[in-house]
Design a protein around this motif. Structure first.
Motif, short mmCIF file in Angstrom:
data_model
loop_
_atom_site.label_atom_id
_atom_site.label_comp_id
_atom_site.label_asym_id
_atom_site.label_seq_id
_atom_site.Cartn_x
_atom_site.Cartn_y
_atom_site.Cartn_z
N ARG A 130 0.84 -1.19 0.00
CA ARG A 130 0.00 0.00 0.00
C ARG A 130 0.89 1.25 0.00
O ARG A 130 1.87 1.33 0.73
CB ARG A 130 -0.91 0.00 1.23
N CYS A 174 -2.25 3.74 -5.16
CA CYS A 174 -2.22 2.28 -5.17
C CYS A 174 -3.63 1.72 -5.32
O CYS A 174 -3.84 0.73 -6.03
CB CYS A 174 -1.56 1.81 -3.89
N GLN A 178 -5.03 -0.77 -8.23
CA GLN A 178 -5.71 -2.04 -7.97
C GLN A 178 -7.08 -2.05 -8.63
O GLN A 178 -7.48 -3.05 -9.25
CB GLN A 178 -5.84 -2.28 -6.47
N GLU A 179 -7.80 -0.95 -8.54
CA GLU A 179 -9.13 -0.87 -9.14
C GLU A 179 -9.06 -1.09 -10.66
O GLU A 179 -9.94 -1.74 -11.24
CB GLU A 179 -9.75 0.50 -8.85
N TYR A 183 -2.61 -3.88 -10.18
CA TYR A 183 -2.23 -4.66 -9.02
C TYR A 183 -3.34 -5.66 -8.71
O TYR A 183 -4.50 -5.29 -8.58
CB TYR A 183 -2.00 -3.78 -7.80
N ALA A 184 -2.97 -6.93 -8.58
CA ALA A 184 -3.95 -7.96 -8.25
C ALA A 184 -4.33 -7.92 -6.77
O ALA A 184 -5.47 -8.19 -6.41
CB ALA A 184 -3.41 -9.34 -8.61
N SER A 185 -3.37 -7.57 -5.92
CA SER A 185 -3.66 -7.44 -4.50
C SER A 185 -2.72 -6.42 -3.89
O SER A 185 -1.61 -6.19 -4.38
CB SER A 185 -3.54 -8.78 -3.77
N VAL A 186 -3.18 -5.80 -2.80
CA VAL A 186 -2.42 -4.75 -2.11
C VAL A 186 -2.40 -5.08 -0.63
O VAL A 186 -3.41 -5.50 -0.07
CB VAL A 186 -3.07 -3.37 -2.35
#
Length: 257
Positions: A130, A174, A178-179, A183-186
């Protein structure tokens, strides 16, 4: 490993076939030509190594993931041929990641700019800390994200790519990344990022290599022309970097660094 004033690229392979590639540069993990060429070759070599099941791409340090193109190298370009050669380094890395028969997981521990966003986009799966904001700053220095553009657009879509590339002076959070699917996960801590990266890599290392190879080919369908496309885009950037606007803008940015 290569190790000099321009940084290094190294890799390690665990007994269960997880290969980790690490790149480093003293200027916020920026990317000079030597690093780009070594990254591309390392991805290709590990992709062809039967002992490797999955690849993790990361950078050294705890701050920036990647600051993009090296300003020192950009300012030293004096002709179109050298410009094309430099920007072809980004094309080589993206195409190496695209054609690699192994999944590439990007470990994003900090901000990504320009070519760094391209690396995150070319990875098959990105896991971020993050606060790892993103910016495509190329237009602000008179170039434009031409070489990394296809990878970024493929990952986040044309509308988000347009937003990121046109509003070149401002960061996107970040959460935005992700949205939009970059990024697949944060995760809140680097320990949690590392745990998530290792967990996925371990799971993939136990999966069928043939099935993963076939799935990757399916996921990257429609990019078979990228060798030619990205080479052409490198030519555009190689020409624009010689403009008075770009020379002055890069010099100004370099002076502030």
């Amino acid at each position: 490993m290569i190790e000099n004033k321009d940084g290094y690229v190294s890799y390690a392979i665990t007994d269960n076939g997880i290969a980790t590639i690490t790149f480093q540069h003293p200027m916020s993990n920026s990317l000079p030509g030597a690093i780009l060429r070594k990254l591309a070759q390392t991805v290709t070599d590990l992709g062809n190594d039967d002992a490797v099941k999955v690849i993790i791409l990361t950078s050294a340090g705890e701050k920036a993931f990647c600051a993009g193109a090296s300003f020192d190298e950009l300012i030293s370009i004096t002709n179109k041929e050298d410009g094309h050669t430099f920007f072809s380094g980004f094309a080589m890395v993206i195409n190496a990641m695209r054609k690699c028969p192994k999944f590439v997981i990007a470990r994003i521990q900090g901000k990504a700019v320009g070519g760094g966003v391209g690396l995150a986009s070319a990875a098959d799966y990105a896991i971020a800390l993050r606060g790892s904001a993103v910016k495509l700053s190329e237009l602000a220095v008179g170039i434009g994200p031409f070489v990394v553009g296809p990878a970024v657009e493929r990952k986040i879509g044309l509308a988000a790519f347009s937003e990121l590339s046109i509003d070149a002076a401002n960061w996107r959070t970040c959460a935005w990344a992700q949205e939009k699917g970059l990024y697949a996960s944060v995760h809140d801590t680097i320990a949690e990022v590392d745990e998530a990266v290792l967990s996925l890599a371990t799971t993939l290392s136990k999966s069928s290599p043939e099935a993963m190879k076939d799935l990757k080919e399916v996921l990257w369908q429609g990019t078979e022309h990228w060798d030619e496309l990205l080479a052409s885009r490198a030519g555009i950037s190689g020409r624009l970097v010689l403009s008075d606007f770009a020379v002055n803008a890069i010099s100004t940015f370099k002076a502030k660094a």
